[in-house]
Design an enzyme around this catalytic site. Structure first.
Site, short mmCIF file in Angstrom:
data_model
loop_
_atom_site.label_atom_id
_atom_site.label_comp_id
_atom_site.label_asym_id
_atom_site.label_seq_id
_atom_site.Cartn_x
_atom_site.Cartn_y
_atom_site.Cartn_z
N CYS A 2 -30.68 3.51 23.14
CA CYS A 2 -31.50 3.09 22.87
C CYS A 2 -31.37 2.01 22.35
O CYS A 2 -30.06 1.27 22.52
CB CYS A 2 -31.43 3.60 21.22
SG CYS A 2 -31.68 5.66 21.52
N ARG A 27 -28.46 0.76 28.70
CA ARG A 27 -27.93 1.27 27.79
C ARG A 27 -28.28 2.65 27.74
O ARG A 27 -27.40 3.51 26.75
CB ARG A 27 -28.10 0.61 26.42
CG ARG A 27 -28.02 -0.66 26.09
CD ARG A 27 -28.55 -1.09 24.32
NE ARG A 27 -28.41 -0.54 23.66
CZ ARG A 27 -28.01 -1.37 23.05
NH1 ARG A 27 -27.26 -2.43 22.83
NH2 ARG A 27 -27.61 -0.42 21.73
N TRP A 76 -32.59 6.72 24.08
CA TRP A 76 -32.25 8.19 24.38
C TRP A 76 -32.53 9.11 23.34
O TRP A 76 -32.10 8.96 21.82
CB TRP A 76 -31.42 7.46 24.69
CG TRP A 76 -29.74 8.68 25.79
CD1 TRP A 76 -30.13 8.45 26.72
CD2 TRP A 76 -29.46 9.60 24.82
NE1 TRP A 76 -29.51 8.95 27.38
CE2 TRP A 76 -28.27 9.86 26.34
CE3 TRP A 76 -28.59 9.64 23.64
CZ2 TRP A 76 -27.60 10.89 26.10
CZ3 TRP A 76 -27.66 10.87 24.18
CH2 TRP A 76 -27.40 11.29 25.32
N ASN A 102 -32.65 2.99 16.26
CA ASN A 102 -30.94 3.29 16.81
C ASN A 102 -30.32 3.51 15.12
O ASN A 102 -30.80 3.30 15.12
CB ASN A 102 -30.56 2.22 16.99
CG ASN A 102 -32.05 1.09 18.93
OD1 ASN A 102 -31.91 1.73 19.22
ND2 ASN A 102 -30.54 0.51 19.33
N GLY A 103 -29.75 5.40 16.12
CA GLY A 103 -29.29 6.00 15.05
C GLY A 103 -30.00 7.49 14.88
O GLY A 103 -30.90 7.68 15.63
N GLU A 482 -8.89 8.74 34.47
CA GLU A 482 -10.11 7.20 34.62
C GLU A 482 -11.14 7.37 36.01
O GLU A 482 -11.61 7.37 36.13
CB GLU A 482 -9.29 5.91 34.32
CG GLU A 482 -10.50 5.15 34.82
CD GLU A 482 -11.54 5.14 33.65
OE1 GLU A 482 -13.31 3.68 33.51
OE2 GLU A 482 -11.54 5.22 32.38
N LYS A 486 -15.30 8.66 36.34
CA LYS A 486 -15.61 7.67 36.80
C LYS A 486 -16.79 8.06 38.24
O LYS A 486 -17.49 8.50 38.57
CB LYS A 486 -14.67 5.99 37.34
CG LYS A 486 -15.10 5.48 36.73
CD LYS A 486 -16.08 4.76 36.58
CE LYS A 486 -15.44 3.45 35.01
NZ LYS A 486 -15.16 4.71 34.07
N GLU A 489 -19.08 10.55 36.06
CA GLU A 489 -19.76 9.40 35.79
C GLU A 489 -21.61 9.49 35.50
O GLU A 489 -22.72 9.90 35.96
CB GLU A 489 -20.02 8.72 35.16
CG GLU A 489 -18.97 8.85 33.78
CD GLU A 489 -18.33 7.50 33.60
OE1 GLU A 489 -18.98 7.13 31.52
OE2 GLU A 489 -18.16 6.63 34.20
N HIS A 505 0.50 25.53 36.09
CA HIS A 505 1.01 26.40 34.94
C HIS A 505 -0.80 26.99 34.67
O HIS A 505 -1.26 27.26 33.70
CB HIS A 505 1.22 25.80 33.47
CG HIS A 505 2.41 25.33 33.26
ND1 HIS A 505 3.08 26.52 32.77
CD2 HIS A 505 3.15 23.76 33.67
CE1 HIS A 505 4.13 25.57 32.85
NE2 HIS A 505 4.66 24.40 33.49
N LYS A 605 -24.78 3.42 27.33
CA LYS A 605 -23.83 2.46 27.54
C LYS A 605 -22.90 2.08 26.41
O LYS A 605 -21.76 2.34 26.19
CB LYS A 605 -24.15 0.94 28.07
CG LYS A 605 -23.00 -0.63 27.98
CD LYS A 605 -21.89 0.52 28.71
CE LYS A 605 -21.47 -1.24 29.84
NZ LYS A 605 -20.03 -0.89 30.56
#
Length: 610
Positions: A2, A27, A76, A102-103, A482, A486, A489, A505, A605
């Site tokens: 947001c 964001r 968002w 926001n929140g 990582e 990536k 995402e 395993h 973000k």
């Protein structure tokens, strides 16, 4: 997630707010809206599901909304599906107040049911609307008093922007666990959730702290505590250029930020190397404290957590102290063993990540000393930590982090060397060798980037694979985590990273003919073991894309289908080089798949809600 922008001054507000919202697109959001005070028509709200361009079209790029005071927001969805009605700003039923938020308001349902019993009707499914309706319910002519009453009633995290039709000469803001910044200009003031939204107009900013309320007019601003007592705020000067938050000719911010990594690493490391030693003037870890230190807890989320996984190998090797890496979202709930001799290393790009912030506060409450690694000067984590080191990576706009990851790793190396020197756990010649190699890293990064066409070719071969696995051992495993993140995402391909030794395993049951396995084999002491694991998956029909150092590329090529090589370096520094081909591979795969690389679906973000 947001974004909030507010403006009050002499110019038309809507075009300024739209520009600010566009700068906050990174964001993550699914709708956008504006609230403008029109001297003729009072508060006017226009909002739309979808991209900011839809809002711009509705308002003729803002020219259809007249007024010099207003708020903008990108949402968002958390409470209520993405829709025009659920978009912000939200208005009170009588049209007196407009609110952006926001929140999350945790007790919104209880408040909503109470207000409905009082005859107030709601237009949306959001938690935010209760703030607007509560403002109307409590309002008796004094906006600040009303805000205090509302804040005392709501629970949760919030960054709030509030405008009142009865007071068109001011904007009210308040924050708790979600960032808000005041921008100071001549004849105008701005409000934003991120400095990138306002840097075009001012470089002078103030950061609101938790529990504070701000009142902005065109000519001045005031900040109060929860009891409306005045609070003196320090102004900060933002010294990076506007161009740093623009694409500069690149197709995507992610591509630009990958290319910027040599510079970002150099900017982060070189000023802190003096005469062959690591100098961290901002760090106050004495030899006595370090000697008594019983454990390092690394606390982080997402890519920063993956930095922590690599840091565990590095710091334990350098310091001979136990290091535990914990996801910030789990730290508060695992009953962590923390003492006054525990160092909590908190890593966050934004310095506002809500889970990381909450975990940091828990660690401090348990007695730990907190060292924060962040990129944003003045962020909440930076202000609340005992010590803070900034990565100096510049603004990172793409949702998928690249240069922030690399510069966080860089600071881990510096912290490790700084502490090792004081603990006498590293031979002088090895200390000197690592410092010397640190100075070579930017040049070696440039070398990798100059050969990125090879990685683009491999992406063109493999972009249609439905599932991709990353394997590696030790530091290679950390980089694999990582690389996998990536890829998933930004390309939406299912991807997982596994420690190569764990294949037998259970994981190897997932390998079938045509499965792509990315094998990281840069760790020299474990090279042969990793190659053995490569042979195992190869014998079950997997396609293998191998990554290793130049000195071992020829040997690895005997067992893989394609090889990516990075320059040789000190073993502890390998992740900084290895991660770049993984970033490039993810980028080019997503590019071939036609994905929205800078704004991947459902992601934001800065994660400021739990």
């Amino acid at each position: 997630m947001c974004g909030i922008v507010g403006y009050i001054g002499q110019e038309e507000a809507a075009p300024i707010l739209l520009d600010g919202l566009r700068r906050l697109e990174y964001r993550g959001y699914d709708s956008a809206g504006l609230a403008i005070f029109d001297p003729k028509d009072g508060l006017r709200v226009v909002k739309s599901k979808g991209r900011i361009q839809a809002l711009a079209d509705l308002t003729q790029d803002g020219t259809a909304l007249k007024g010099t005071m207003g708020l903008g927001h990108t949402r968002w969805a958390t409470h209520g599906a993405p829709s025009d009605l659920n978009s912000h700003p939200h208005m009170s039923e009588d049209g007196t107040f407009a609110v952006v938020h926001n929140g999350i308001i945790e007790n919104y349902m209880e408040i909503k049911e109470f207000l409905q019993s009082e005859g107030i009707h709601f237009a949306s499914d959001t938690d935010t609307e209760v703030v607007a309706q509560l403002m109307e319910y409590y309002y008796e002519g004094n906006v600040l008093d009303t805000v205090v009453k509302v804040l005392n009633r709501i629970q949760g995290a919030y960054a709030l922007g509030i405008v009142c039709a009865d007071c068109p000469d001011r904007i009210i803001a308040a924050r708790k666990d979600s960032p808000l910044i005041l921008g100071c200009g001549s004849g105008f003031h701005l409000l934003a959730s991120d400095v990138t939204a306002i840097i075009k107009h001012t470089r002078e900013v103030c950061y609101l702290d938790d529990g504070e309320i701000a009142e902005l007019t065109a000519d001045s601003f005031w900040v109060y505590d929860a009891y409306l007592r005045p609070v003196e705020k320090e102004r900060h000067h933002v010294d990076w250029e506007i161009s740093a938050a623009e694409k500069g000719g690149y197709e995507h911010f992610m591509a630009k930020e990958i290319i910027e990594q040599p510079k970002a690493f150099r900017d982060t490391v070189f000023p802190r190397l003096q005469e062959g030693r690591v100098v961290l003037d901002d760090l106050q870890l004495t030899p006595a404290y370090l000697a008594a230190m019983d454990k390092i807890y690394i606390i982080a989320c997402g890519s920063s957590y993956h930095v922590g996984v690599a840091a565990k190998y590095t710091l334990e090797k350098l310091l001979r102290k136990p290091v535990e890496v914990t996801l910030a979202s789990e730290f508060r709930y695992c009953d962590p063993i923390v003492t006054e001799h525990t160092l909590a290393l908190v890593i966050s790009q934004s310095g506002e990540t809500i889970d990381t912030l909450a975990a940091m506060r828990e660690a401090k409450a348990l007695g730990a000393r907190v060292l924060a690694v962040v990129n944003v000067v003045g962020s909440t984590i930076a202000r609340e930590a005992d010590d803070v080191l900034y990565t100096w990576a510049g603004p990172e706009i793409a949702v998928a982090t690249t240069k922030a990851y690399s510069t966080q790793l860089a600071l881990v190396y510096l912290i490790g060397l700084y502490c090792a020197e004081r603990l006498h756990t590293l031979l002088p010649e090895e200390y000197a060798a690592i410092v010397a190699e640190l100075k070579e890293i930017p040049q070696k990064l440039e070398q990798i980037l100059s050969n990125r066409e090879d990685i683009q070719f491999f992406a063109s071969i493999y972009f249609n694979h439905p599932s991709i696995f990353f394997i590696g051992r030790n530091i290679d495993y950390a980089v694999g985590l990582e690389g996998s993140l990536k890829l998933k995402e930004i390309s939406y391909i299912h991807s997982e990273a596994y420690a190569a030794g764990e294949l037998k395993h259970g994981t190897i049951s997932l390998i079938e003919p045509g499965t792509l396995v990315v094998a990281l084999a840069g760790c020299g002491k474990l090279f042969e073991k990793t190659v053995s694991n490569v042979v195992e998956v190869k014998s079950r029909g997997a396609d293998i894309l191998g990554l290793t150092t130049v000195s071992r590329a020829e040997e690895l090529a005997k067992t893989v289908d394609h090889t990516i090589s990075v320059p040789d370096t000190h073993p502890l520094l390998l992740p900084t080089l290895e991660v770049v081909p993984m970033q490039l591979f993810a980028y080019y795969v997503a590019l071939h798949r036609g994905c929205d690389i800078d704004k991947p679906r459902n992601l934001a973000k800065s994660v400021t809600v739990e």
